[in-house]
Scaffold this motif. Structure first.
Motif, short mmCIF file in Angstrom:
data_model
loop_
_atom_site.label_atom_id
_atom_site.label_comp_id
_atom_site.label_asym_id
_atom_site.label_seq_id
_atom_site.Cartn_x
_atom_site.Cartn_y
_atom_site.Cartn_z
N HIS A 51 69.17 14.67 1.40
CA HIS A 51 69.78 14.28 2.67
C HIS A 51 68.73 13.69 3.61
N TYR A 52 67.54 14.29 3.61
CA TYR A 52 66.45 13.82 4.48
C TYR A 52 66.10 12.36 4.15
N HIS A 53 65.86 12.08 2.89
CA HIS A 53 65.45 10.74 2.50
C HIS A 53 66.58 9.72 2.63
N ASP A 54 67.83 10.19 2.58
CA ASP A 54 68.97 9.29 2.73
C ASP A 54 69.40 9.12 4.19
N ASP A 55 68.69 9.78 5.12
CA ASP A 55 69.09 9.79 6.53
C ASP A 55 70.52 10.29 6.70
N ALA A 56 70.92 11.22 5.86
CA ALA A 56 72.28 11.79 5.90
C ALA A 56 72.26 13.04 6.77
N TRP A 57 72.06 12.86 8.06
CA TRP A 57 71.82 14.00 8.94
C TRP A 57 73.06 14.83 9.21
N ASP A 58 74.25 14.23 9.15
CA ASP A 58 75.47 15.03 9.30
C ASP A 58 75.60 16.00 8.14
N ALA A 59 75.33 15.51 6.93
CA ALA A 59 75.38 16.38 5.75
C ALA A 59 74.28 17.43 5.81
#
Length: 230
Positions: A51-59
Motif C-alpha cells: 500500500h505504501y509503494h502504491d500510494d494506496a493510503w485509504d487502504a
C-alpha cells in the motif's frame, strides 16, 4: 487498569524493539520478573508496504483501523502505533475506536522543547520526510523549523531503511554514511522519524542531540500504562 493496545508489524524489527523496551521498563519499575501489561496486533508488513509503494493510503489506513478495532475488542483502553509512517492513520483510529491514541509526535515535541531544539533534521521513510502528514503534524505541536534532507539524501535514507533495517541488517558502513549525511546540515538536533532508525543511530553518534521516536514513544506508553503494569 490501563491496557494499551499496540499496532505493530510495520516493521516487525521495530515492533520487537518496542516489546523489549516496554518489558524492560516493567522489570525496572516493579522488579523481579514482571512484564508489561499490553496487547499487540501485528499488521502484515508485506501488505502494508505494498500500500505504501502504491500510494494506496485509504487502504493503508483501513488496515490500521481494522487492527485498532481488534485491540479494542481485546479490551484495550488506549492505542499506540509503533511506526512513524503508520501514524498517518492515528486520527482515523481515534475516530473509529473512540479510544485515545498515544501519539508519537506529542512525546517527541515535548522532548525537543525540553532541550531547546528549534531546527532539527527530520529523518525517516521518504514519505515521512517529504509527505503531507508527518512534518505538518509536527508543526501543529511545535514552534520550530524541521529541516527535510535533499532528494539525494532521502534516497540514501530510504535505501538503508527498506533494504537493510526492516530486514534486521545493520551495517557499520551505513551508520557512517548516516553520520556523514547528518553532518552536512546546519541543524541543532536529529529526529529519527522512522522507528527502525534507532537500530543504526543513537544519541551520541552525532554532534547534535538525536531523538529516537521509538524510545521516546515507548517511554510515553509506559507512562500511560503506569500502575497497570504486570
Amino acid at each position: 487498569m490501563s491496557l494499551v493496545g499496540l499496532i505493530g508489524g510495520v516493521s516487525p524489527e521495530a515492533t520487537k524493539i518496542y516489546f523489549d523496551l516496554l518489558n524492560a521498563h516493567a522489570r525496572t519499575r516493579l522488579g523481579g520478573q514482571h512484564s508489561a501489561r499490553c496487547v499487540f496486533f501485528m499488521l502484515d508488513y508485506g501488505v502494508m508496504i505494498g500500500h505504501y509503494h502504491d500510494d494506496a493510503w485509504d487502504a493503508f489506513r483501513a488496515e490500521v483501523v481494522k487492527g485498532a478495532n481488534a485491540l479494542k475488542a481485546a479490551g484495550a483502553t488506549a492505542i499506540a502505533i509503533t511506526s512513524g509512517t503508520t501514524h498517518v492513520a492515528a486520527e482515523a483510529v481515534a475516530k473509529e475506536t473512540g479510544l485515545p491514541v498515544i501519539h508519537m509526535l506529542d512525546s517527541l515535541t515535548e522532548a525537543m522543547q525540553a532541550k531547546g531544539v528549534a531546527r532539527p533534521l527530520l529523518l525517516g521513510t521518504p514519505w515521512v520526510m517529504s509527505g503531507d502528514f508527518f512534518r505538518p503534524a509536527l508543526l501543529q505541536r511545535y514552534d520550530g523549523d524541521p529541516v527535510v534532507p535533499s532528494q539525494t539524501d532521502r534516497d540514501i535514507i530510504g535505501r538503508i531503511i527498506f533494504d537493510e533495517l526492516v530486514n534486521g541488517v545493520v551495517k557499520d558502513s551505513s551508520r557512517k554514511e548516516m553520520q556523514a549525511l547528518v553532518a552536512r546540515y546546519d541543524v541543532d538536533g536529529v529526529i529519527l522519524g522512522c522507528t527502525e532508525l534507532c537500530m543504526i543511530l543513537e544519541d551520541g553518534d552525532c554532534d547534535v542531540p538525536v531523538f529516537s521516536t521509538t524510545h521516546i514513544h515507548a517511554d510515553a506508553i509506559n507512562d500511560w500504562i503506569g500502575d497497570g503494569l504486570a
